[in-house]
Design a protein around this motif. Structure first.
Motif, PDB file in Angstrom:
ATOM      1  N   GLU A  88       0.831  -1.206   0.000  1.00 17.62           N
ATOM      2  CA  GLU A  88       0.000   0.000   0.000  1.00 17.62           C
ATOM      3  C   GLU A  88       0.863   1.253   0.000  1.00 17.62           C
ATOM      4  OE1 GLU A  88      -3.217   2.320   2.868  1.00 17.62           O
ATOM      5  OE2 GLU A  88      -2.943   0.146   3.107  1.00 17.62           O
ATOM      6  N   ALA A  89       1.959   1.208   0.740  1.00 18.52           N
ATOM      7  CA  ALA A  89       2.817   2.383   0.858  1.00 18.52           C
ATOM      8  C   ALA A  89       3.662   2.630  -0.383  1.00 18.52           C
ATOM      9  CB  ALA A  89       3.735   2.231   2.065  1.00 18.52           C
ATOM     10  N   LEU A  90       4.128   1.572  -1.030  1.00 19.42           N
ATOM     11  CA  LEU A  90       5.221   1.731  -1.996  1.00 19.42           C
ATOM     12  C   LEU A  90       4.931   1.260  -3.417  1.00 19.42           C
ATOM     13  CD1 LEU A  90       8.041   0.513   0.398  1.00 19.42           C
ATOM     14  CD2 LEU A  90       7.451   2.888  -0.163  1.00 19.42           C
ATOM     15  N   HIS A  91       3.873   0.495  -3.625  1.00 15.86           N
ATOM     16  CA  HIS A  91       3.582   0.003  -4.968  1.00 15.86           C
ATOM     17  C   HIS A  91       2.942   1.110  -5.811  1.00 15.86           C
ATOM     18  CE1 HIS A  91       1.665  -2.340  -8.198  1.00 15.86           C
ATOM     19  NE2 HIS A  91       2.630  -3.218  -7.962  1.00 15.86           N
ATOM     20  N   PRO A  92       3.371   1.265  -7.078  1.00 17.99           N
ATOM     21  CA  PRO A  92       4.389   0.500  -7.809  1.00 17.99           C
ATOM     22  C   PRO A  92       5.796   0.831  -7.312  1.00 17.99           C
ATOM     23  CG  PRO A  92       3.595   2.320  -9.143  1.00 17.99           C
ATOM     24  CD  PRO A  92       2.744   2.303  -7.910  1.00 17.99           C
ATOM     25  N   TYR A  93       6.615  -0.206  -7.172  1.00 21.85           N
ATOM     26  CA  TYR A  93       7.912  -0.062  -6.545  1.00 21.85           C
ATOM     27  C   TYR A  93       8.948   0.568  -7.477  1.00 21.85           C
ATOM     28  CZ  TYR A  93       5.672  -3.613  -3.621  1.00 21.85           C
ATOM     29  OH  TYR A  93       4.786  -4.304  -2.831  1.00 21.85           O
ATOM     30  N   PRO A  94       9.857   1.364  -6.919  1.00 20.77           N
ATOM     31  CA  PRO A  94      10.996   1.835  -7.712  1.00 20.77           C
ATOM     32  C   PRO A  94      11.811   0.639  -8.200  1.00 20.77           C
ATOM     33  CG  PRO A  94      10.818   3.043  -5.626  1.00 20.77           C
ATOM     34  CD  PRO A  94       9.870   1.884  -5.535  1.00 20.77           C
ATOM     35  N   ASP A  95      12.418   0.770  -9.358  1.00 17.72           N
ATOM     36  CA  ASP A  95      13.168  -0.349  -9.944  1.00 17.72           C
ATOM     37  C   ASP A  95      14.276  -0.848  -9.028  1.00 17.72           C
ATOM     38  OD1 ASP A  95      11.596  -0.250 -12.193  1.00 17.72           O
ATOM     39  OD2 ASP A  95      13.015   0.954 -13.361  1.00 17.72           O
ATOM     40  N   GLU A  96      14.871   0.061  -8.255  1.00 17.28           N
ATOM     41  CA  GLU A  96      16.026  -0.321  -7.443  1.00 17.28           C
ATOM     42  C   GLU A  96      15.646  -0.890  -6.083  1.00 17.28           C
ATOM     43  OE1 GLU A  96      15.128   4.031  -6.589  1.00 17.28           O
ATOM     44  OE2 GLU A  96      15.181   2.698  -8.342  1.00 17.28           O
ATOM     45  N   LEU A  97      14.359  -0.928  -5.753  1.00 18.88           N
ATOM     46  CA  LEU A  97      13.933  -1.370  -4.422  1.00 18.88           C
ATOM     47  C   LEU A  97      13.782  -2.887  -4.341  1.00 18.88           C
ATOM     48  CD1 LEU A  97      12.975  -0.641  -1.564  1.00 18.88           C
ATOM     49  CD2 LEU A  97      10.647  -0.480  -2.476  1.00 18.88           C
ATOM     50  N   LEU A  98      14.409  -3.477  -3.330  1.00 23.55           N
ATOM     51  CA  LEU A  98      14.277  -4.901  -3.041  1.00 23.55           C
ATOM     52  C   LEU A  98      13.484  -5.066  -1.752  1.00 23.55           C
ATOM     53  CD1 LEU A  98      14.936  -7.954  -3.197  1.00 23.55           C
ATOM     54  CD2 LEU A  98      17.099  -7.440  -2.028  1.00 23.55           C
ATOM     55  N   ILE A  99      12.324  -5.692  -1.846  1.00 26.63           N
ATOM     56  CA  ILE A  99      11.570  -6.076  -0.655  1.00 26.63           C
ATOM     57  C   ILE A  99      11.724  -7.576  -0.500  1.00 26.63           C
ATOM     58  CG2 ILE A  99       9.316  -6.241   0.449  1.00 26.63           C
ATOM     59  CD1 ILE A  99       8.498  -3.694  -0.903  1.00 26.63           C
ATOM     60  N   THR A 100      12.386  -7.966   0.567  1.00 32.31           N
ATOM     61  CA  THR A 100      12.590  -9.386   0.828  1.00 32.31           C
ATOM     62  C   THR A 100      11.629  -9.830   1.915  1.00 32.31           C
ATOM     63  OG1 THR A 100      14.145 -11.067   1.639  1.00 32.31           O
ATOM     64  CG2 THR A 100      14.465  -8.826   2.433  1.00 32.31           C
ATOM     65  N   THR A 101      11.019 -10.990   1.723  1.00 34.72           N
ATOM     66  CA  THR A 101      10.102 -11.506   2.726  1.00 34.72           C
ATOM     67  C   THR A 101      10.507 -12.924   3.112  1.00 34.72           C
ATOM     68  OG1 THR A 101       7.758 -11.713   3.333  1.00 34.72           O
ATOM     69  CG2 THR A 101       8.368 -12.447   1.114  1.00 34.72           C
ATOM     70  N   LYS A 102       9.842 -13.438   4.145  1.00 32.31           N
ATOM     71  CA  LYS A 102      10.217 -14.735   4.699  1.00 32.31           C
ATOM     72  C   LYS A 102       8.981 -15.610   4.868  1.00 32.31           C
ATOM     73  CE  LYS A 102      12.256 -12.642   8.229  1.00 32.31           C
ATOM     74  NZ  LYS A 102      12.318 -11.244   7.748  1.00 32.31           N
ATOM     75  N   VAL A 103       9.179 -16.906   4.689  1.00 32.01           N
ATOM     76  CA  VAL A 103       8.117 -17.896   4.859  1.00 32.01           C
ATOM     77  C   VAL A 103       8.655 -19.034   5.725  1.00 32.01           C
ATOM     78  CG1 VAL A 103       7.016 -17.369   2.644  1.00 32.01           C
ATOM     79  CG2 VAL A 103       8.798 -19.129   2.753  1.00 32.01           C
ATOM     80  N   GLY A 104       7.736 -19.888   6.210  1.00 29.66           N
ATOM     81  CA  GLY A 104       8.171 -21.047   6.971  1.00 29.66           C
ATOM     82  C   GLY A 104       7.749 -21.032   8.425  1.00 29.66           C
ATOM     83  N   VAL A 105       6.939 -20.035   8.812  1.00 25.54           N
ATOM     84  CA  VAL A 105       6.307 -20.018  10.128  1.00 25.54           C
ATOM     85  C   VAL A 105       4.818 -19.881   9.872  1.00 25.54           C
ATOM     86  CG1 VAL A 105       6.171 -18.906  12.382  1.00 25.54           C
ATOM     87  CG2 VAL A 105       8.333 -18.894  11.133  1.00 25.54           C
ATOM     88  N   ALA A 106       4.024 -20.771  10.461  1.00 20.59           N
ATOM     89  CA  ALA A 106       2.595 -20.790  10.132  1.00 20.59           C
ATOM     90  C   ALA A 106       1.755 -21.123  11.355  1.00 20.59           C
ATOM     91  CB  ALA A 106       2.326 -21.814   9.029  1.00 20.59           C
ATOM     92  N   ARG A 107       0.469 -20.764  11.277  1.00 17.61           N
ATOM     93  CA  ARG A 107      -0.464 -21.095  12.356  1.00 17.61           C
ATOM     94  C   ARG A 107      -0.989 -22.518  12.150  1.00 17.61           C
ATOM     95  NH1 ARG A 107      -2.197 -17.595  15.997  1.00 17.61           N
ATOM     96  NH2 ARG A 107      -1.937 -15.338  15.745  1.00 17.61           N
ATOM     97  N   THR A 108      -0.106 -23.475  12.243  1.00 16.85           N
ATOM     98  CA  THR A 108      -0.483 -24.867  12.035  1.00 16.85           C
ATOM     99  C   THR A 108      -0.217 -25.726  13.264  1.00 16.85           C
ATOM    100  OG1 THR A 108       1.679 -25.250  11.005  1.00 16.85           O
ATOM    101  CG2 THR A 108      -0.165 -24.788   9.535  1.00 16.85           C
ATOM    102  N   GLY A 109       0.086 -25.057  14.366  1.00 14.65           N
ATOM    103  CA  GLY A 109       0.307 -25.794  15.604  1.00 14.65           C
ATOM    104  C   GLY A 109      -1.016 -26.113  16.286  1.00 14.65           C
TER     105      GLY A 109
END
Length: 280
Positions: free
Chosen positions: A68-89
């Motif tokens: 919401e804040a940044l899209h469309p992103y500047p070409d030089e911007l890297l947004i890295t995200t993470k996966v592998g933690v979930a509400r499955t306990g």
């Protein structure tokens, strides 16, 4: 002179001093508006690396906030995200979950929330002890081969886990807890440096504890800087593969953090600070 940029994966150039979005509130109201403003201000100030995760904001809300804040992103911007933690306990509790189906679903959701067709750097938030590492990384490798991921990273891993992971797939980054006062992962940093792997320390300033150390405060006074700036400047000079991602929800703290890039520690000051580390 310390370089201010680094090529993640050998080809994706970013400014080494990035921004961690974890502290940005996604709840409706004034806090959310401030969070949107801080994210935008980070990019205005030249940040090209922003770190988020599925976990932040209770399941993707932080990713949606950044879009919401940044899209469309500047070409030089890297947004890295993470996966592998979930509400499955049990009872829907959060747990490490690296089952291929879960990782794939979280990546698909992240693509939608971030409004992109490809995540240039996707990191495994934690190694799931109940799923073979090769299966976890194999799933991410398949997503990379499908063009949905550009580069693969890890978080909170040991030297052995990093070595085993590299037998399965190329690793572009490692995100471990590390700062001036907590250097337990120094061996992992050394392994990353030897391989040219980006090392993204989290808890970069020990939650402010650095300012309580007399030596840090003394160096800060000598340089007319803050203890936080000293801690970040130390990180930038400690290894060329370190990409600090300090987080904040305040624009003034953001500016303070980024100003650390121009702070120059003398060799003598660095020796004094080097002696503060707690390694194990």
């Amino acid at each position: 002179m310390t370089s201010t940029t680094f090529r993640v994966g050998g080809d994706l150039e970013v400014r080494r001093l990035g921004f961690g979005a974890m502290h940005l509130s996604a709840e409706p109201g004034p806090d959310r508006e401030r969070s949107l403003a801080v994210a935008r201000r980070a990019v205005e100030l030249g940040v090209t690396l922003i770190d988020t995760a599925y976990l932040y904001g209770d399941g993707g809300a932080n990713e949606e906030l950044l879009a919401e804040a940044l899209h469309p992103y500047p070409d030089e911007l890297l947004i890295t995200t993470k996966v592998g933690v979930a509400r499955t306990g049990p009872g829907g509790d959060w747990r490490f979950d690296g089952r291929p189906a879960v990782l794939r679903e979280q990546v698909e959701q992240a693509l939608r929330r971030l409004r992109v067709e490809r995540i240039e750097l996707l990191q495994l938030h934690r190694v799931d002890p109940d799923t073979p590492l090769a299966e976890q990384l194999g799933a991410l490798r398949e997503l990379r081969d499908e063009g949905k991921i550009g580069r693969i990273g890890l978080s909170e891993v040991t030297v052995d886990e990093l070595a085993r992971a590299r037998e399965v797939v190329e690793i572009a980054s490692v995100q471990n807890r590390y700062n001036l006062l907590d250097r337990a992962h120094e061996p992992v940093l050394a392994a990353c440096e030897a391989a040219g792997i980006a090392f993204l320390p989290w808890r970069t300033v020990a939650w402010g504890d650095a300012g309580a150390r007399a030596e840090v405060a003394a160096v800060a006074a000598e340089l007319d800087a803050t203890p936080t700036q000293v801690a970040l400047a130390w990180l930038l000079g400690h290894s060329p593969v370190i990409l600090p991602i300090p987080g904040t929800s305040r624009a003034d703290h953001l500016a303070e953090n980024l100003a650390a890039e121009s702070l120059r520690l003398s060799p003598a000051q660095r020796v004094r600070l080097d002696g503060l580390g707690v390694a194990s």
